[in-house]
Structures are given as structure tokens and as C-alpha cells.
Design an enzyme around this catalytic site. Sequence first.
Site, PDB file in Angstrom:
ATOM      1  N   GLY A  89       0.850  -1.186   0.000  1.00  9.79           N
ATOM      2  CA  GLY A  89       0.000   0.000   0.000  1.00  9.79           C
ATOM      3  C   GLY A  89       0.883   1.232   0.000  1.00  9.79           C
ATOM      4  N   CYS A  90       0.369   2.308   0.561  1.00  9.91           N
ATOM      5  CA  CYS A  90       1.132   3.555   0.618  1.00  9.91           C
ATOM      6  C   CYS A  90       2.458   3.327   1.338  1.00  9.91           C
ATOM      7  CB  CYS A  90       0.313   4.626   1.342  1.00  9.91           C
ATOM      8  SG  CYS A  90       1.204   6.170   1.555  1.00  9.91           S
ATOM      9  N   PHE A  91       3.545   3.764   0.718  1.00  9.20           N
ATOM     10  CA  PHE A  91       4.858   3.481   1.294  1.00  9.20           C
ATOM     11  C   PHE A  91       5.185   4.278   2.546  1.00  9.20           C
ATOM     12  CE2 PHE A  91       6.902   5.798  -2.663  1.00  9.20           C
ATOM     13  CZ  PHE A  91       6.341   7.009  -2.293  1.00  9.20           C
ATOM     14  N   TRP A  92       4.440   5.343   2.833  1.00  3.29           N
ATOM     15  CA  TRP A  92       4.726   6.132   4.037  1.00  3.29           C
ATOM     16  C   TRP A  92       4.602   5.278   5.296  1.00  3.29           C
ATOM     17  CZ3 TRP A  92       0.792  10.531   2.667  1.00  3.29           C
ATOM     18  CH2 TRP A  92       1.275  11.283   1.593  1.00  3.29           C
ATOM     19  N   ASP A 120      -6.281   3.141  -0.169  1.00  3.62           N
ATOM     20  CA  ASP A 120      -5.391   3.349  -1.314  1.00  3.62           C
ATOM     21  C   ASP A 120      -5.671   2.299  -2.381  1.00  3.62           C
ATOM     22  OD1 ASP A 120      -4.026   5.454   0.038  1.00  3.62           O
ATOM     23  OD2 ASP A 120      -2.952   3.940   1.197  1.00  3.62           O
TER      24      ASP A 120
END
EC number: 1.8.4.11
Length: 157
Positions: A9-12, A88
Site C-alpha cells: 500500500g502507501c509506502f509512508w 489506497d
Amino acid sequence: MKEIYFGGGCFWGIEKYFQLIKGVKKTSVGYLNSRIRNPSYEQVCSGYTNAVEAVKVEYEEKEISLSELIEALFEVIDPTIRNRQGNDIGTQYRTGIYWTDSSDEKIINDKFLKLQKNYSKPIVTENKKVENYYLAEEYHQDYLKKNPNGYCHIKFD
């Protein structure tokens, strides 16, 4: 020191999550297995590049194994959903474990077989070789350290 790359998913959030794990020495976020060289965030989001938002994890094998890192990843992703994690949605948010050391491929496959029993649907998380990896823009690096109230599909409470 070994390296492995995770899509989740979102890499953050994935980056912050792995930074909290003992044995992980360094992380960065970037775009992995892109069709084009050095893609921008906007190009990745368009779907054209087919790149994955990924976290490069450098770890000390004496402190944590690849198998344990995979288990950690599966704590915060749904490995049975393709191209989506949390809110996401898009091909860049697919889940995967990507390697540069070919001996890791078997470790990952074996772990997937063991973990499959925990799921009623098939695991669709990718197990692929790293073809290329381009660092994401600086503002994405350590994003949740710089922006502690930023959006994340992972709960850190």
C-alpha cells in the site's frame, strides 16, 4: 547487511512500520519495477509506469530473519487483496516482496505456503526479482516522521 523490498500500500506507513523493527538498519521509499526510468510520483499514480510504491529495507540478518520480516509485513497488509490496501487503490499499491538475492525467492515462497493456512482466499502478494528501484522524491522519505499527523492506512496506536 541484507536488503529486501516490500510493497504494502502507501509506502509512508510501511516505511515507518519497518523503522520500528529491531534489526532494520535503514529504509528508503521508492518506485520499483517501473516501465520507465526514474518515474515521478504523478507518473506512478497515473498507472502508466506499472511501478510499485516500495520500501527498501536494509537489515542485519543476525538480529532478524527474512521470514520474520515477512511475518511483520503480513501483520499490516491484507495479502489477499490485489491493488489495494486500506483506502489506497491502484496498481502502485499492490503488495509484494521483491528481492535482489535469488536465494530469498525460495524463503519467500516457503513462507507464503505456511502463511496461506491463515487465509480463506489465496495470497496474491507478489514474489519477484527487483528489476529497478528509483528513490522517490525527498518529501516522501521519512514522510510520517516529518508529518506525524499525515494519512496512513496502518494504525500505530
